[in-house]
Motif scaffolding. Sequence first.
Motif, PDB file in Angstrom:
ATOM      1  N   LEU A   1       0.942  -1.421   0.146  1.00 38.52           N
ATOM      2  CA  LEU A   1      -0.454  -0.168  -0.039  1.00 38.52           C
ATOM      3  C   LEU A   1       0.844   1.449   0.216  1.00 38.52           C
ATOM      4  CD1 LEU A   1      -2.618  -1.066   3.004  1.00 38.52           C
ATOM      5  CD2 LEU A   1      -2.397  -0.983   0.083  1.00 38.52           C
ATOM      6  N   ALA A   2       0.336   2.126  -0.562  1.00 38.01           N
ATOM      7  CA  ALA A   2       1.019   3.928  -0.904  1.00 38.01           C
ATOM      8  C   ALA A   2       1.748   4.143   0.446  1.00 38.01           C
ATOM      9  CB  ALA A   2       0.143   4.647  -1.591  1.00 38.01           C
ATOM     10  N   GLY A   3       0.917   4.188   1.450  1.00 36.41           N
ATOM     11  CA  GLY A   3       0.437   4.320   2.941  1.00 36.41           C
ATOM     12  C   GLY A   3       1.247   3.806   4.034  1.00 36.41           C
ATOM     13  N   GLY A   4       1.795   2.723   3.460  1.00 34.05           N
ATOM     14  CA  GLY A   4       3.106   1.590   4.022  1.00 34.05           C
ATOM     15  C   GLY A   4       1.599   0.622   4.739  1.00 34.05           C
ATOM     16  N   GLY A   5       2.170  -1.173   4.619  1.00 35.84           N
ATOM     17  CA  GLY A   5       1.440  -1.980   5.390  1.00 35.84           C
ATOM     18  C   GLY A   5       1.425  -3.058   3.961  1.00 35.84           C
ATOM     19  N   ALA A   6       1.375  -4.224   3.883  1.00 34.75           N
ATOM     20  CA  ALA A   6       0.316  -4.946   2.877  1.00 34.75           C
ATOM     21  C   ALA A   6       0.228  -5.447   3.210  1.00 34.75           C
ATOM     22  CB  ALA A   6       2.449  -5.479   2.780  1.00 34.75           C
ATOM     23  N   ILE A   7      -1.257  -6.314   2.090  1.00 35.91           N
ATOM     24  CA  ILE A   7      -1.928  -7.706   1.870  1.00 35.91           C
ATOM     25  C   ILE A   7      -1.241  -8.614   1.857  1.00 35.91           C
ATOM     26  CG2 ILE A   7      -4.889  -8.021   1.490  1.00 35.91           C
ATOM     27  CD1 ILE A   7      -4.708  -5.039   2.173  1.00 35.91           C
ATOM     28  N   ASP A   8      -1.338  -9.944   1.863  1.00 34.90           N
ATOM     29  CA  ASP A   8      -0.930 -11.302   1.548  1.00 34.90           C
ATOM     30  C   ASP A   8      -2.567 -11.852   1.308  1.00 34.90           C
ATOM     31  OD1 ASP A   8       1.707 -10.689   1.694  1.00 34.90           O
ATOM     32  OD2 ASP A   8       1.407 -11.746   3.974  1.00 34.90           O
ATOM     33  N   ALA A   9      -2.731 -12.320  -0.301  1.00 30.31           N
ATOM     34  CA  ALA A   9      -3.698 -12.808  -0.557  1.00 30.31           C
ATOM     35  C   ALA A   9      -3.214 -14.015  -1.384  1.00 30.31           C
ATOM     36  CB  ALA A   9      -4.184 -11.813  -1.512  1.00 30.31           C
ATOM     37  N   ASP A  10      -3.973 -15.037  -1.613  1.00 29.15           N
ATOM     38  CA  ASP A  10      -3.854 -16.004  -2.802  1.00 29.15           C
ATOM     39  C   ASP A  10      -4.588 -15.845  -4.532  1.00 29.15           C
ATOM     40  OD1 ASP A  10      -3.576 -18.074  -0.947  1.00 29.15           O
ATOM     41  OD2 ASP A  10      -5.803 -17.507  -0.388  1.00 29.15           O
ATOM     42  N   ALA A  11      -5.092 -15.023  -4.611  1.00 35.39           N
ATOM     43  CA  ALA A  11      -5.162 -13.867  -5.771  1.00 35.39           C
ATOM     44  C   ALA A  11      -5.965 -12.265  -5.066  1.00 35.39           C
ATOM     45  CB  ALA A  11      -6.677 -15.458  -6.312  1.00 35.39           C
ATOM     46  N   ALA A  12      -5.401 -11.883  -6.336  1.00 31.98           N
ATOM     47  CA  ALA A  12      -6.022 -10.466  -6.792  1.00 31.98           C
ATOM     48  C   ALA A  12      -6.663 -10.349  -8.325  1.00 31.98           C
ATOM     49  CB  ALA A  12      -4.532  -9.512  -6.946  1.00 31.98           C
ATOM     50  N   VAL A  13      -7.484  -9.685  -7.557  1.00 34.12           N
ATOM     51  CA  VAL A  13      -9.139  -9.259  -9.072  1.00 34.12           C
ATOM     52  C   VAL A  13      -8.480  -7.342  -9.277  1.00 34.12           C
ATOM     53  CG1 VAL A  13     -11.187  -9.409  -9.698  1.00 34.12           C
ATOM     54  CG2 VAL A  13     -10.767 -11.004  -8.197  1.00 34.12           C
TER      55      VAL A  13
ATOM     56  N   ALA B   1      -0.930 -14.164 -19.792  1.00 36.49           N
ATOM     57  CA  ALA B   1       0.861 -13.535 -18.948  1.00 36.49           C
ATOM     58  C   ALA B   1       0.796 -13.342 -18.129  1.00 36.49           C
ATOM     59  CB  ALA B   1       1.183 -11.844 -20.170  1.00 36.49           C
ATOM     60  N   LEU B   2      -0.548 -13.161 -17.323  1.00 41.26           N
ATOM     61  CA  LEU B   2      -1.012 -13.162 -15.964  1.00 41.26           C
ATOM     62  C   LEU B   2      -1.675 -14.835 -15.117  1.00 41.26           C
ATOM     63  CD1 LEU B   2      -2.794 -10.470 -15.614  1.00 41.26           C
ATOM     64  CD2 LEU B   2      -0.381 -10.757 -14.897  1.00 41.26           C
ATOM     65  N   ALA B   3      -1.654 -15.798 -16.912  1.00 46.31           N
ATOM     66  CA  ALA B   3      -2.204 -17.342 -16.742  1.00 46.31           C
ATOM     67  C   ALA B   3      -1.911 -17.579 -15.323  1.00 46.31           C
ATOM     68  CB  ALA B   3      -2.251 -17.944 -17.624  1.00 46.31           C
ATOM     69  N   GLY B   4      -1.634 -18.111 -14.435  1.00 43.49           N
ATOM     70  CA  GLY B   4      -1.319 -19.668 -13.148  1.00 43.49           C
ATOM     71  C   GLY B   4      -0.809 -18.484 -11.785  1.00 43.49           C
ATOM     72  N   SER B   5      -0.442 -17.342 -12.662  1.00 46.11           N
ATOM     73  CA  SER B   5      -0.492 -16.009 -11.037  1.00 46.11           C
ATOM     74  C   SER B   5      -0.510 -15.600  -9.817  1.00 46.11           C
ATOM     75  CB  SER B   5       0.424 -14.700 -11.880  1.00 46.11           C
ATOM     76  OG  SER B   5      -1.297 -14.247 -13.162  1.00 46.11           O
ATOM     77  N   GLY B   6      -2.967 -15.872  -9.823  1.00 44.26           N
ATOM     78  CA  GLY B   6      -3.735 -15.287  -9.657  1.00 44.26           C
ATOM     79  C   GLY B   6      -3.909 -14.470  -9.293  1.00 44.26           C
ATOM     80  N   VAL B   7      -3.672 -13.591 -10.626  1.00 44.86           N
ATOM     81  CA  VAL B   7      -4.336 -12.348 -10.647  1.00 44.86           C
ATOM     82  C   VAL B   7      -4.586 -12.005 -11.826  1.00 44.86           C
ATOM     83  CG1 VAL B   7      -3.089 -10.312 -11.704  1.00 44.86           C
ATOM     84  CG2 VAL B   7      -1.710 -11.156 -10.093  1.00 44.86           C
ATOM     85  N   LEU B   8      -6.134 -11.342 -11.841  1.00 44.23           N
ATOM     86  CA  LEU B   8      -7.663 -12.041 -13.213  1.00 44.23           C
ATOM     87  C   LEU B   8      -8.440 -10.434 -13.448  1.00 44.23           C
ATOM     88  CD1 LEU B   8      -9.114 -14.843 -10.948  1.00 44.23           C
ATOM     89  CD2 LEU B   8      -7.685 -14.864 -12.787  1.00 44.23           C
ATOM     90  N   LEU B   9      -7.828 -10.506 -13.987  1.00 43.40           N
ATOM     91  CA  LEU B   9      -8.574  -9.142 -15.090  1.00 43.40           C
ATOM     92  C   LEU B   9      -9.721  -8.863 -14.830  1.00 43.40           C
ATOM     93  CD1 LEU B   9      -6.116  -8.272 -18.068  1.00 43.40           C
ATOM     94  CD2 LEU B   9      -6.094  -7.757 -15.321  1.00 43.40           C
TER      95      LEU B   9
ATOM     96  N   SER C   1     -18.447 -10.142 -16.988  1.00 40.84           N
ATOM     97  CA  SER C   1     -17.082 -10.251 -16.377  1.00 40.84           C
ATOM     98  C   SER C   1     -16.554 -10.703 -15.262  1.00 40.84           C
ATOM     99  CB  SER C   1     -16.381  -8.933 -16.530  1.00 40.84           C
ATOM    100  OG  SER C   1     -15.088  -9.985 -16.065  1.00 40.84           O
ATOM    101  N   ALA C   2     -17.649  -9.757 -14.355  1.00 38.00           N
ATOM    102  CA  ALA C   2     -17.905 -10.358 -12.593  1.00 38.00           C
ATOM    103  C   ALA C   2     -18.086 -11.941 -12.415  1.00 38.00           C
ATOM    104  CB  ALA C   2     -18.266  -9.515 -11.978  1.00 38.00           C
ATOM    105  N   GLU C   3     -19.531 -12.506 -13.180  1.00 36.05           N
ATOM    106  CA  GLU C   3     -19.421 -13.923 -12.708  1.00 36.05           C
ATOM    107  C   GLU C   3     -18.050 -14.758 -13.403  1.00 36.05           C
ATOM    108  OE1 GLU C   3     -22.714 -14.320 -14.809  1.00 36.05           O
ATOM    109  OE2 GLU C   3     -24.370 -13.576 -13.453  1.00 36.05           O
ATOM    110  N   ALA C   4     -17.482 -14.507 -14.626  1.00 40.93           N
ATOM    111  CA  ALA C   4     -16.341 -15.118 -15.258  1.00 40.93           C
ATOM    112  C   ALA C   4     -15.121 -15.386 -14.192  1.00 40.93           C
ATOM    113  CB  ALA C   4     -16.095 -14.776 -16.845  1.00 40.93           C
ATOM    114  N   THR C   5     -15.131 -14.419 -13.838  1.00 41.15           N
ATOM    115  CA  THR C   5     -14.324 -13.736 -12.592  1.00 41.15           C
ATOM    116  C   THR C   5     -13.935 -14.767 -10.552  1.00 41.15           C
ATOM    117  OG1 THR C   5     -13.152 -12.058 -13.436  1.00 41.15           O
ATOM    118  CG2 THR C   5     -12.516 -12.280 -11.335  1.00 41.15           C
ATOM    119  N   ALA C   6     -15.079 -14.237 -11.085  1.00 38.92           N
ATOM    120  CA  ALA C   6     -15.427 -14.928  -9.537  1.00 38.92           C
ATOM    121  C   ALA C   6     -15.411 -16.811  -9.912  1.00 38.92           C
ATOM    122  CB  ALA C   6     -17.345 -15.233  -9.435  1.00 38.92           C
ATOM    123  N   GLU C   7     -15.397 -17.446 -11.261  1.00 47.98           N
ATOM    124  CA  GLU C   7     -15.881 -18.857 -11.463  1.00 47.98           C
ATOM    125  C   GLU C   7     -14.381 -19.057 -11.394  1.00 47.98           C
ATOM    126  OE1 GLU C   7     -17.625 -19.846 -14.275  1.00 47.98           O
ATOM    127  OE2 GLU C   7     -20.372 -19.177 -13.781  1.00 47.98           O
TER     128      GLU C   7
END
Length: 214
Positions: free
Chosen positions: A21-33, A179-187, A203-209
Motif C-alpha cells: 500500500l502507498a501509505g505503508g503496510g501490505a496485504i497478503d492474498a492467494d489471488a487478486a482481482v 501473461a498472467l495465467a497461473g499467477s493468481g492475478v485476474l482482470l 466479467s464479474a461472474e466469470a472472474t468469480a468462477e
Amino acid sequence: MRLSAAAASLARAGGGLRLSLAGGGAIDADAAVIATSAAGAAALLGEPARPLRDAEVLSSVTVSLAYPRAAIEHPLDGTGFIVAAAHQAHGFRACTFTTSKFAGRAPAGRVALRLFFRPEPADLEALDDAAWTARAEASLARVLPVRGAAERAWVSRWPSALPVSTPAHAARVREVEQALAGSGVLLAGSAFHGSGIDAAVRSAEATAERIGAL
C-alpha cells in the motif's frame, strides 16, 4: 475493506501475492482481482500488463435536470433517447428519462432527466456547472418541448473514464491475461471485457468462477 488505501505494487510472495500500500503496510492474498482502469492495471502490474498502457479512453459529463412534470409536453413513456451521430451538437449523445425508468427518483409532480455528453477536452476543464447546465437545457429543448428552466441540476464529470472497446484492445487484454495465467492475478470490469452493465456483470461472474477454480 481498506478505504482510501492506494495500491503501490503487486508482486509474488511465497506461494501467493503481496499487495503493498502507498501509505505503508501490505496485504497478503492467494489471488487478486484487478478492476481498475487499463492504465491503472499497467502501472500496478508492470511488464506483464505493458500492452494496456496505451488503451484508449474517453471522458464523459452527465447532467441531471429536475423539472415540474407540467413543464415537459411529452408523455415520457419510454426510457429515453439516443442522438444520431450527425446531430450530436456539443457532444450531446443521449438522454435517460430517469423517473420513467426508476421509481422514486423524484417527488410527486416532478420529473428527472439525465443527459450524457462526450465533451471536448477544453470544455471538460473550462466549463463550470452553470455552463454545463445551460448547455444541457438547450440540448434537451432541441428534442423535447420544455417550458422554463430546470428547477435543479447536478453535474458529474468523468475524465478519461470510458474505455474504448475495439478488436485491437480485446487482443491486448487476451495477451495480458495469457501473461498472467497461473499467477493468481485476474482482470475484471469494463476496462478489459466490454463496457456496459451487462458486460461488467458477465466479467464479474466469470472472474468469480475462475477464483473458485484456483
